[in-house]
Design an enzyme around this catalytic site. Sequence first.
Site, mmCIF file in Angstrom:
data_model
loop_
_atom_site.group_PDB
_atom_site.id
_atom_site.type_symbol
_atom_site.label_atom_id
_atom_site.label_comp_id
_atom_site.label_asym_id
_atom_site.label_seq_id
_atom_site.Cartn_x
_atom_site.Cartn_y
_atom_site.Cartn_z
ATOM 1 N N TYR A 90 0.824 -1.223 0.000
ATOM 2 C CA TYR A 90 0.000 0.000 0.000
ATOM 3 C C TYR A 90 0.856 1.270 0.000
ATOM 4 C CZ TYR A 90 -3.867 -3.128 0.631
ATOM 5 O OH TYR A 90 -4.782 -4.128 0.409
ATOM 6 N N GLY A 91 1.776 1.352 0.965
ATOM 7 C CA GLY A 91 2.580 2.565 1.069
ATOM 8 C C GLY A 91 3.403 2.795 -0.183
ATOM 9 N N GLU A 105 10.631 -5.445 -5.625
ATOM 10 C CA GLU A 105 9.711 -6.300 -4.876
ATOM 11 C C GLU A 105 10.330 -7.692 -4.764
ATOM 12 O OE1 GLU A 105 6.690 -6.307 -3.174
ATOM 13 O OE2 GLU A 105 7.279 -8.410 -2.962
ATOM 14 N N GLY A 123 0.411 -6.997 0.554
ATOM 15 C CA GLY A 123 -0.693 -7.587 1.306
ATOM 16 C C GLY A 123 -2.012 -7.600 0.555
ATOM 17 N N ASN A 157 -5.054 -10.449 1.303
ATOM 18 C CA ASN A 157 -5.904 -10.032 2.425
ATOM 19 C C ASN A 157 -7.387 -10.144 2.115
ATOM 20 O OD1 ASN A 157 -6.696 -7.575 1.190
ATOM 21 N ND2 ASN A 157 -4.941 -6.488 2.046
ATOM 22 N N GLY A 158 -8.185 -9.907 3.161
ATOM 23 C CA GLY A 158 -9.633 -10.032 3.027
ATOM 24 C C GLY A 158 -10.277 -8.820 2.392
ATOM 25 N N MET A 177 -11.014 -6.055 3.639
ATOM 26 C CA MET A 177 -11.859 -5.224 4.527
ATOM 27 C C MET A 177 -11.232 -3.845 4.631
ATOM 28 S SD MET A 177 -13.219 -7.702 7.582
ATOM 29 C CE MET A 177 -13.797 -6.379 8.608
ATOM 30 N N GLU A 203 -14.078 -9.146 13.448
ATOM 31 C CA GLU A 203 -14.529 -9.394 12.084
ATOM 32 C C GLU A 203 -15.232 -10.756 12.072
ATOM 33 O OE1 GLU A 203 -11.009 -9.176 9.608
ATOM 34 O OE2 GLU A 203 -11.586 -10.961 8.504
ATOM 35 N N HIS A 251 -1.750 -8.279 10.931
ATOM 36 C CA HIS A 251 -1.706 -6.816 10.891
ATOM 37 C C HIS A 251 -0.461 -6.238 11.574
ATOM 38 C CE1 HIS A 251 -6.436 -6.848 10.856
ATOM 39 N NE2 HIS A 251 -5.931 -7.292 9.723
ATOM 40 N N GLY A 300 3.246 0.564 6.763
ATOM 41 C CA GLY A 300 2.676 0.289 8.080
ATOM 42 C C GLY A 300 3.668 0.437 9.219
ATOM 43 N N ASN A 359 -9.175 -2.852 10.918
ATOM 44 C CA ASN A 359 -8.217 -3.394 9.940
ATOM 45 C C ASN A 359 -7.403 -2.239 9.357
ATOM 46 O OD1 ASN A 359 -10.934 -4.622 10.096
ATOM 47 N ND2 ASN A 359 -9.911 -6.317 9.126
HETATM 48 P P1 FAE Z 1 2.793 -4.687 2.514
HETATM 49 O O1 FAE Z 1 1.471 -4.634 1.855
HETATM 50 O O2 FAE Z 1 3.109 -5.864 3.373
HETATM 51 O O3 FAE Z 1 3.885 -4.577 1.346
HETATM 52 C C1 FAE Z 1 5.255 -4.721 1.575
HETATM 53 C C2 FAE Z 1 5.891 -5.345 0.348
HETATM 54 O O4 FAE Z 1 7.315 -5.251 0.453
HETATM 55 C C3 FAE Z 1 5.576 -6.823 0.167
HETATM 56 O O5 FAE Z 1 5.109 -7.045 -1.138
HETATM 57 C C4 FAE Z 1 6.914 -7.523 0.430
HETATM 58 O O6 FAE Z 1 7.076 -8.716 -0.311
HETATM 59 C C5 FAE Z 1 7.907 -6.460 0.016
HETATM 60 N N1 FAE Z 1 9.224 -6.562 0.669
HETATM 61 C C6 FAE Z 1 9.482 -6.832 1.967
HETATM 62 N N2 FAE Z 1 10.810 -6.797 2.209
HETATM 63 C C7 FAE Z 1 11.414 -6.476 1.027
HETATM 64 C C8 FAE Z 1 12.761 -6.286 0.629
HETATM 65 N N3 FAE Z 1 13.781 -6.390 1.502
HETATM 66 N N4 FAE Z 1 13.016 -6.003 -0.665
HETATM 67 C C9 FAE Z 1 11.997 -5.896 -1.561
HETATM 68 N N5 FAE Z 1 10.690 -6.067 -1.237
HETATM 69 C C10 FAE Z 1 10.397 -6.349 0.047
HETATM 70 O O7 FAE Z 1 3.081 -3.403 3.383
HETATM 71 N N6 FAE Z 1 -5.810 -5.392 6.268
HETATM 72 C C11 FAE Z 1 -6.995 -4.765 6.140
HETATM 73 O O8 FAE Z 1 -7.078 -3.536 6.280
HETATM 74 N N7 FAE Z 1 -8.134 -5.484 5.830
HETATM 75 C C12 FAE Z 1 -8.119 -6.845 5.684
HETATM 76 O O9 FAE Z 1 -9.145 -7.456 5.379
HETATM 77 C C13 FAE Z 1 -6.875 -7.520 5.860
HETATM 78 N N8 FAE Z 1 -6.803 -8.870 5.796
HETATM 79 C C14 FAE Z 1 -5.572 -9.490 5.857
HETATM 80 C C15 FAE Z 1 -5.489 -10.872 5.678
HETATM 81 C C16 FAE Z 1 -4.242 -11.492 5.647
HETATM 82 C C17 FAE Z 1 -4.151 -12.974 5.475
HETATM 83 C C18 FAE Z 1 -3.055 -10.713 5.767
HETATM 84 C C19 FAE Z 1 -1.695 -11.358 5.708
HETATM 85 C C20 FAE Z 1 -3.137 -9.343 5.963
HETATM 86 C C21 FAE Z 1 -4.382 -8.723 6.014
HETATM 87 N N9 FAE Z 1 -4.502 -7.347 6.188
HETATM 88 C C22 FAE Z 1 -5.722 -6.735 6.110
HETATM 89 C C23 FAE Z 1 -3.315 -6.516 6.469
HETATM 90 C C24 FAE Z 1 -2.838 -5.703 5.263
HETATM 91 O O10 FAE Z 1 -2.715 -6.517 4.119
HETATM 92 C C25 FAE Z 1 -1.489 -5.033 5.634
HETATM 93 O O11 FAE Z 1 -1.725 -4.190 6.743
HETATM 94 C C26 FAE Z 1 -0.907 -4.228 4.493
HETATM 95 O O12 FAE Z 1 -0.679 -5.030 3.351
HETATM 96 C C27 FAE Z 1 0.394 -3.538 4.911
HETATM 97 O O13 FAE Z 1 0.730 -2.611 3.913
HETATM 98 P P2 FAE Z 1 2.222 -2.092 3.765
HETATM 99 O O14 FAE Z 1 2.263 -1.116 2.664
HETATM 100 O O15 FAE Z 1 2.721 -1.683 5.106
#
Ligand code: FAE
Length: 525
Positions: A40-41, A60, A136, A140-141, A143, A380, A465, A493, A503
Amino acid sequence: MLGGAFGTSPTWASSAAMAASASSIGDGAKVPVLVIGTGYGGSVAALRLAQAGVDVHMVEMGQDWATVAPGPDGKIHPKVTSPDYRSFWMRTRTKQPVSNFLGFPIDKDVPKHAGILDAEDFAGISVYQGRGVGGGSLVNGGMAVTPKRENFGDVLPSVNAEEMYATYYPRANAGLGVGQIDPDWFERTAYYQYSRVGRKHAERSGFDWTFVPDVYDWDYMEAEDAGSVPKSALGQEILYGNNHGKKTLPKTYLAEASATGKVAISALHRAASVTPAADGGYQVVLEQINTDGDIVATKTVTAGKVFFAAGSVGTSKLLVKMKATGALPGLNSEVGQGWGENGNVMVGRANHMWDPTGPEQSTIPCSGIDNWDAGGAFAEVAPLPTGIETYASLYLSITKNPHRGTFTYNSASDAVDLSWQTAWKQDSITMAKTIFDKINSTEGTIYRTDLFGGYKIWNDQLTYHPLGGAVLDRATDNYGRLHGYDGLYVIDGGLIPGNTSVNPFVTITALAERNIEEIIATDLA
Ligand code: FAE
């Protein structure tokens, strides 16, 4: 205005060269902006920088799933009931959040592969994260919940709430394509019987039950129900990716970013280190990996500015290691601090035989039970899409757990440890029980003991989360600029101090929108 040292300086690669290149970043490349991570960020940063005229390269560590060949089922992503090599990140055995069914363990051996879901193990907790272009959003779901305004002061105390609710939450919701289920269809469809049962039980115990928005395309889901399109949410697809229907980042922010022609993405590239470059900017070492996880190339690139968007855990691990190993010694001591798990705890309740939750369940949750003010828990109403009647109601609770962990570099293992303790989840359990003990008492029901192994009632060893580790206004200034280094930013995050009361991804997106606007206006002018 942008340009000069940023958008158009001859020092850095031209946008045309990057946009034209479908291949990955080259060793020795120079780019104006490198974004580490495509969640997201990172996606917000890439889009807004590109729209402001800046060339952006994103790296990535996971795969670009849009380019992956279908598996034996003819699809890119398998069902939640049939995990295989595509499902888990570099594990040889699955680690399913619901690990048992009717008491029997359901985890199984799989080949080690760059799968889509990482269950990253630390001493006291497994942190689930998406791996691939879209982060994520792939797993993710969906939500998409904006915290209640009255709770925002606890979520991000240094941020102006008025601006967030007037400008950045609406911008994030629009960018993500957030929508809500049609209430009439909700009442009719067999696929949400589990949520209607959840509503009945919540309301009979006097709790507020609410619809919750989601980024799933609700029209598509109704068409799935009507049988006119391939099933995804109604076909048991979620944790290991959705083949249709979910508005993931590659369909929203990243699609828009790519349409600018100024954003390139190198998948299967992991950022390993960041250090100041001799002649300005930063030198970033990238490890290119194959889908078995072997390093096939090591590349050193130079970037004018670097955005850490590797998620709370990924960003924290990088920063803590860079500080400890002397690559970025000037980072302050807040780096690695303030990590929380949004108080996640999972539980199942056993319903009576006359109160079934339905054999067919949509994988996309659409409702929650709010007891935040009185009990510190928001639950949830989660699906258990097994294809057979289970008589179970499953819930993922977000609770006001006050504990915070710290990341530290371990020189013996060259890894980063997290100080979280499983015992700290007792606070979350106590808060979640303010809802479910009461419901059990009203309904004359009990907790399920057959879902998490060892007769456990509560799954208290995971989080979906992760939040914090590079907290806003502490490790960074109030807009994500890392203290100690001009041109290094955190925009994921990691900025949020451990809890969002709901969420988290809408808040992560909205905060990124706020911060990047300020950074573009001030640092790139
Ligand atoms: P994120 O989306 O985790 O992205 C970080 C990216 O950086 C990933 O693609 C990594 O592979 C990549 N990365 C990491 N280290 C490196 C590196 N060294 N070099 C290159 N790439 C790298 O971060 N949240 C909701 O609000 N609603 C929901 O319904 C919900 N359901 C969820 C269900 C599951 C099963 C999971 C796992 C999470 C869920 N979440 C939900 C949480 C949400 O997906 C999470 O808070 C965000 O994805 C975090 O966003 P960021 O941008 O922080």
